[in-house]
Scaffold this motif. Structure first.
Motif, mmCIF file in Angstrom:
data_model
loop_
_atom_site.group_PDB
_atom_site.id
_atom_site.type_symbol
_atom_site.label_atom_id
_atom_site.label_comp_id
_atom_site.label_asym_id
_atom_site.label_seq_id
_atom_site.Cartn_x
_atom_site.Cartn_y
_atom_site.Cartn_z
ATOM 1 N N THR A 45 47.583 -27.013 -67.802
ATOM 2 C CA THR A 45 47.917 -25.606 -67.612
ATOM 3 C C THR A 45 47.223 -24.803 -68.705
ATOM 4 O OG1 THR A 45 50.100 -26.250 -66.764
ATOM 5 C CG2 THR A 45 49.790 -23.944 -67.357
ATOM 6 N N ARG A 46 46.541 -23.727 -68.326
ATOM 7 C CA ARG A 46 45.753 -22.961 -69.284
ATOM 8 C C ARG A 46 46.020 -21.466 -69.154
ATOM 9 N NH1 ARG A 46 45.663 -26.718 -71.880
ATOM 10 N NH2 ARG A 46 43.905 -28.010 -72.589
ATOM 11 N N LYS A 47 45.552 -20.720 -70.163
ATOM 12 C CA LYS A 47 45.576 -19.262 -70.131
ATOM 13 C C LYS A 47 44.161 -18.740 -70.350
ATOM 14 C CE LYS A 47 50.338 -18.748 -71.792
ATOM 15 N NZ LYS A 47 51.224 -18.217 -72.860
ATOM 16 N N PHE A 48 43.906 -17.551 -69.883
ATOM 17 C CA PHE A 48 42.591 -16.941 -70.053
ATOM 18 C C PHE A 48 42.423 -16.426 -71.480
ATOM 19 C CE2 PHE A 48 43.355 -16.722 -65.491
ATOM 20 C CZ PHE A 48 42.130 -17.132 -64.977
ATOM 21 N N ASP A 49 41.180 -16.203 -71.846
ATOM 22 C CA ASP A 49 40.896 -15.659 -73.178
ATOM 23 C C ASP A 49 41.218 -14.174 -73.257
ATOM 24 O OD1 ASP A 49 39.897 -18.174 -73.900
ATOM 25 O OD2 ASP A 49 37.863 -17.658 -73.240
ATOM 26 N N ALA A 51 43.475 -12.403 -71.539
ATOM 27 C CA ALA A 51 44.877 -12.020 -71.334
ATOM 28 C C ALA A 51 45.707 -13.291 -71.254
ATOM 29 C CB ALA A 51 45.025 -11.204 -70.046
ATOM 30 N N PRO A 52 46.989 -13.229 -71.637
ATOM 31 C CA PRO A 52 47.849 -14.425 -71.619
ATOM 32 C C PRO A 52 48.349 -14.769 -70.212
ATOM 33 C CG PRO A 52 49.104 -12.554 -72.391
ATOM 34 C CD PRO A 52 47.693 -12.051 -72.199
ATOM 35 N N ALA A 53 47.477 -14.683 -69.238
ATOM 36 C CA ALA A 53 47.835 -15.000 -67.849
ATOM 37 C C ALA A 53 47.645 -16.499 -67.622
ATOM 38 C CB ALA A 53 46.977 -14.191 -66.887
ATOM 39 N N MET A 54 48.642 -17.130 -67.047
ATOM 40 C CA MET A 54 48.677 -18.584 -66.902
ATOM 41 C C MET A 54 48.103 -19.018 -65.559
ATOM 42 S SD MET A 54 52.088 -20.947 -67.336
ATOM 43 C CE MET A 54 52.405 -20.222 -68.948
ATOM 44 N N TYR A 55 47.455 -20.189 -65.546
ATOM 45 C CA TYR A 55 46.958 -20.768 -64.295
ATOM 46 C C TYR A 55 46.918 -22.287 -64.436
ATOM 47 C CZ TYR A 55 42.433 -21.402 -66.664
ATOM 48 O OH TYR A 55 41.438 -21.784 -67.539
ATOM 49 N N GLU A 56 46.952 -22.962 -63.284
ATOM 50 C CA GLU A 56 46.840 -24.422 -63.273
ATOM 51 C C GLU A 56 45.366 -24.799 -63.190
ATOM 52 O OE1 GLU A 56 49.196 -26.364 -63.984
ATOM 53 O OE2 GLU A 56 50.851 -24.932 -63.779
ATOM 54 N N ALA A 57 44.900 -25.529 -64.206
ATOM 55 C CA ALA A 57 43.503 -25.944 -64.241
ATOM 56 C C ALA A 57 43.323 -27.354 -63.680
ATOM 57 C CB ALA A 57 42.994 -25.893 -65.681
ATOM 58 N N SER A 299 38.940 -20.560 -61.494
ATOM 59 C CA SER A 299 40.100 -19.703 -61.763
ATOM 60 C C SER A 299 39.597 -18.360 -62.269
ATOM 61 C CB SER A 299 41.006 -20.355 -62.810
ATOM 62 O OG SER A 299 41.353 -21.676 -62.420
ATOM 63 N N VAL A 300 40.034 -17.292 -61.613
ATOM 64 C CA VAL A 300 39.500 -15.964 -61.917
ATOM 65 C C VAL A 300 40.641 -14.993 -62.235
ATOM 66 C CG1 VAL A 300 38.160 -14.012 -61.058
ATOM 67 C CG2 VAL A 300 37.468 -16.348 -60.486
ATOM 68 N N LEU A 301 40.473 -14.269 -63.347
ATOM 69 C CA LEU A 301 41.406 -13.237 -63.782
ATOM 70 C C LEU A 301 40.884 -11.870 -63.332
ATOM 71 C CD1 LEU A 301 43.866 -12.407 -65.661
ATOM 72 C CD2 LEU A 301 42.135 -12.121 -67.456
ATOM 73 N N PHE A 302 41.743 -11.103 -62.683
ATOM 74 C CA PHE A 302 41.411 -9.744 -62.252
ATOM 75 C C PHE A 302 42.298 -8.752 -63.009
ATOM 76 C CE2 PHE A 302 40.527 -12.586 -58.675
ATOM 77 C CZ PHE A 302 39.211 -12.241 -58.373
ATOM 78 N N ASP A 303 41.860 -7.506 -63.053
ATOM 79 C CA ASP A 303 42.632 -6.502 -63.783
ATOM 80 C C ASP A 303 43.948 -6.155 -63.098
ATOM 81 O OD1 ASP A 303 41.812 -4.923 -61.648
ATOM 82 O OD2 ASP A 303 40.439 -3.700 -62.834
ATOM 83 N N SER A 304 44.068 -6.533 -61.806
ATOM 84 C CA SER A 304 45.292 -6.289 -61.043
ATOM 85 C C SER A 304 45.267 -7.158 -59.789
ATOM 86 C CB SER A 304 45.401 -4.812 -60.643
ATOM 87 O OG SER A 304 44.354 -4.479 -59.743
#
Length: 684
Positions: A45-49, A51-57, A299-304
């Motif tokens: 389990t990881r977080k993005f650089d 933002a502290p948003a969690m995802y399963e890697a 795994s991709v982080l979006f602003d919303s």
């Protein structure tokens, strides 16, 4: 004290260490060797650089079997006090549009396609019931007509509508992790029914699946050595197992009494196996399961969460990458105000794209989103790539399916204490990995008890003799005719038969291992038509005259009774039959009975203190755990009697009332599950 090495600090290694602590306590020293700088393997389990948003890697989700029967992994997670989040979805993206399963397919492609989907799902449900699905991989798989055809052949034969066929490939691809021509129809069937209600549920662990790793690590009793890559496994001249390793600085050599190889299948090929017999056996083992399947995680982080309510579930299936699952991480994890999508790319597409740079992979993934969601690039913040090549198996369990002990102990003759663990031996899931760890540690437990007995560590010298002296001081507490009821209480036995099979009287019972007939006589006084069979002439000669008709001298490998003569069998003698003859003895007991068997032989997972106190291993020729014995029964005409928790609870209550609970005989209620077996009809 014995020394045990666990090679691999992934979930299998930690689960095995957890089981060993539960089963063995402090009877062995455990050392875990992990080649990398962390434990946990593909549970990540990881977080993005940004933002502290969690995802399963790594591991995407966990299967829930509790709707059908006991679910050991769910029970383990509950034991740790971890909270879970159910996961569900019904959307599939075909031809660029998100559709609501069959309803959406009917709207877009018409009744013919929708009817074909429903008909094939009905066929699948007829081919495997929820109970059969729950049983998992076993020898019964070899009897299924879909086991020896490819999934591609199955779909070509059973699904004529081309769009419906495409639908099924897309829906199953991320679970199977390979192309339909690389797996068999039965493995595909087990994935097709996952979309049918009543078979399985899916869930994630709140705050990340990797919490399971932290909890396991906190409860095991083992020394963990990171950055230790095992290069060679062999044997010393003294017969111990020797590990040759690199610890990042210099070579390391350590010797052990027992070894658990908890490595992913593809990593077994990186080990040099010492000795020609072990080398050949491990090559055969690797080759038998050499059906690699692959994953890439984007795994991709979006602003919303710019898709709004257009993706209501925890994921959707996409036809991109040949069939891909796209997870909405915000449905299970804290991602704050952000949105996170997580592509699970499988099979040959994972292989084809693995060489791309991270930014290229991210760009390709973004382009696969349906246009109806809007401009994904405009909301992009950050992406992460995790590559899991050869991480699962295309036909888990192998083909044909073999018995569990054969799978877990590749070379049992000269290396019985070298045991393997892997999800590829069951179903390529965390659930299967826990099952593998349980099975492997049972084998280790048996081998360890043999080593302890051979070394006299239990306070007794190893002896195979059941002689006159054995009965004169039975289990060290006195003459057999005075102390027999401490070990075989007739009231307790009749209570068990009444609870498990609903029979209080009017049945015929065979006691296999009846000595001088005391139990036979006590049961007959209670109105039970009891008979006995005993092979030791010295103790049998002490049978009272009134019981000689009912207490026979003979062997359980060749019983002097007709087929189906008894309703039930109570046995305490199977463990005293040689390894070569024990299967024949089980079949003989099956032959002469009609209903059920109470298994009461000495097993290796009985409390060590109890084994030592009564010298229970004296004369034991076939030593195994309750689970190992159950495998033998399953292969010779028996099945478990108790699958209902209320029955187990009632049996456990009777066990406690009879003074046969912890410290006296049985350690817990689950151990009793493997003490009662039904005879299976020949045509089942």
């Amino acid at each position: 004290m014995l020394d045990l090495a666990i090679v691999g600090g992934g979930p299998g290694g930690l689960m095995s260490a957890w089981y060993l602590k539960k089963k063995l306590g402090s009877l062995c020293r455990i050392t875990i060797y992990e080649a990398t700088d962390r434990v946990g393997g593909k549970v990540l389990t990881r977080k993005f650089d940004s933002a502290p948003a969690m995802y399963e890697a790594g591991v995407a989700e966990i299967y829930d079997y509790s709707m059908t029967g006991p679910d050991p992994l769910r029970e383990l997670i509950q034991h740790f006090g971890l909270q879970t989040i159910p996961m569900d979805a019904e959307q599939v993206m075909l031809d660029g549009e998100l559709l609501e399963d069959v309803l959406g397919m009917r709207r877009k492609y018409g009744a013919k396609t929708a009817d074909a989907i429903e008909a094939f799902r009905k066929l699948c449900a007829n081919e495997i019931s929820p109970a059969e699905y729950y049983e998992g991989v076993g020898a019964h798989d070899n009897e299924h007509p879909w086991a020896f055809m490819t999934a591609e052949e199955l779909l070509d034969r059973e699904v004529k509508d081309p769009v419906a066929k495409r639908f099924f490939k897309v829906m199953a691809r991320s679970d199977i992790a390979t192309e339909s021509h690389n797996t068999n129809g039965l493995n595909a069937l087990k994935n097709f029914v996952m979309d049918v209600e009543g078979y399985i549920g899916l869930y994630s662990i709140q705050n990340g699946n990797e919490q399971l790793i932290s909890c396991l690590e906190s409860e095991i009793d083992a020394e963990i050595k990171l950055n230790h890559r095992v290069l060679r496994v062999g044997k010393t001249e003294a017969g111990r197992y020797q590990l040759n390793m690199l610890n990042g600085k210099h070579p390391v050599v350590e010797d052990f009494d027992l070894v658990l190889m908890c490595l992913p299948h593809n990593w077994l090929t990186t080990v040099n196996w010492g000795g020609e017999k072990l080398r050949q056996s491990m090559v055969k083992h690797v080759a038998y399961f050499d059906r690699p399947a692959h994953y890439l995680r984007v795994s991709v982080l979006f602003d919303s969460p710019f898709w709004g309510d257009k993706i209501p579930g925890a994921w959707f299936m996409s036809e991109a990458f040949g069939g891909c699952c796209v997870y909405v991480e915000g449905a299970r994890h804290d991602v704050g105000r952000h949105g996170v999508l997580n592509w699970l790319i499988a099979g040959s597409d994972a292989l084809a794209y693995v060489g791309l740079r991270d930014e290229q992979l991210i760009d390709v993934a973004l382009k696969t989103l349906p246009a109806s969601l809007g401009d994904a690039r405009a909301h992009f913040v950050e992406g992460k790539i995790h590559r899991w090549l050869s991480s699962v198996n295309a036909i888990p369990g192998g083909l044909p399916a073999r018995d569990v002990i054969t799978n877990h102990r590749p070379e049992p003759v000269e290396h019985p204490g070298l045991v393997v663990v892997g999800d590829y031996l069951f179903d390529s899931t965390l659930n299967g990995l826990l099952d593998s760890s349980d099975a492997a540690t049972d084998i280790i437990l048996t081998q360890m008890m043999k080593l302890r007995n051979a070394r006299g560590e239990g306070g007794h010298q190893a002896s195979d003799k059941i002689d006159r002296a054995y009965f004169e001081n039975y289990r060290g507490v006195g003459p057999y005719h005075e102390v027999w009821s401490r070990f075989t209480d007739p009231s307790y036995l009749t209570d068990l038969i009444r609870i498990v099979w609903g029979r209080a009287r009017g049945y015929k019972l065979l006691i296999a291992g009846s000595a001088s007939g005391e139990l036979v006589g006590a049961l007959r006084e209670r109105g039970i038509d009891a008979w006995g069979i005993e092979n030791n002439r010295a103790i049998h000669a002490k049978t009272p005259k009134a019981l000689r008709k009912y207490n026979k001298l003979g062997s359980i490998t060749d019983l002097p009774f007709r087929n189906g003569q008894f309703d039930f069998v109570f046995e305490t003698s199977l463990c005293h039959v040689s390894e070569k003859q024990v299967a024949k003895a089980v079949r003989e007991l099956n032959r002469v009975m009609k209903t059920g068997l109470v298994f009461a032989s000495v097993t290796s997972d009985m409390p060590p203190a109890l084994i030592d106190q009564y010298d229970l291993l004296r004369g034991v020729k076939k030593l195994g755990t309750w689970w190992e014995w159950s495998e033998l029964f399953f292969g010779n005409g028996f099945d478990l009697s108790m699958n209902r928790r209320d029955t187990i609870d009632a049996v456990w209550a009777a066990t406690l009332a009879a003074g046969k609970g912890p410290g006296n005989w049985y350690i817990d209620a689950d151990s009793l599950r493997y003490s009662f077996f039904d005879k299976v009809a020949a045509d089942d």
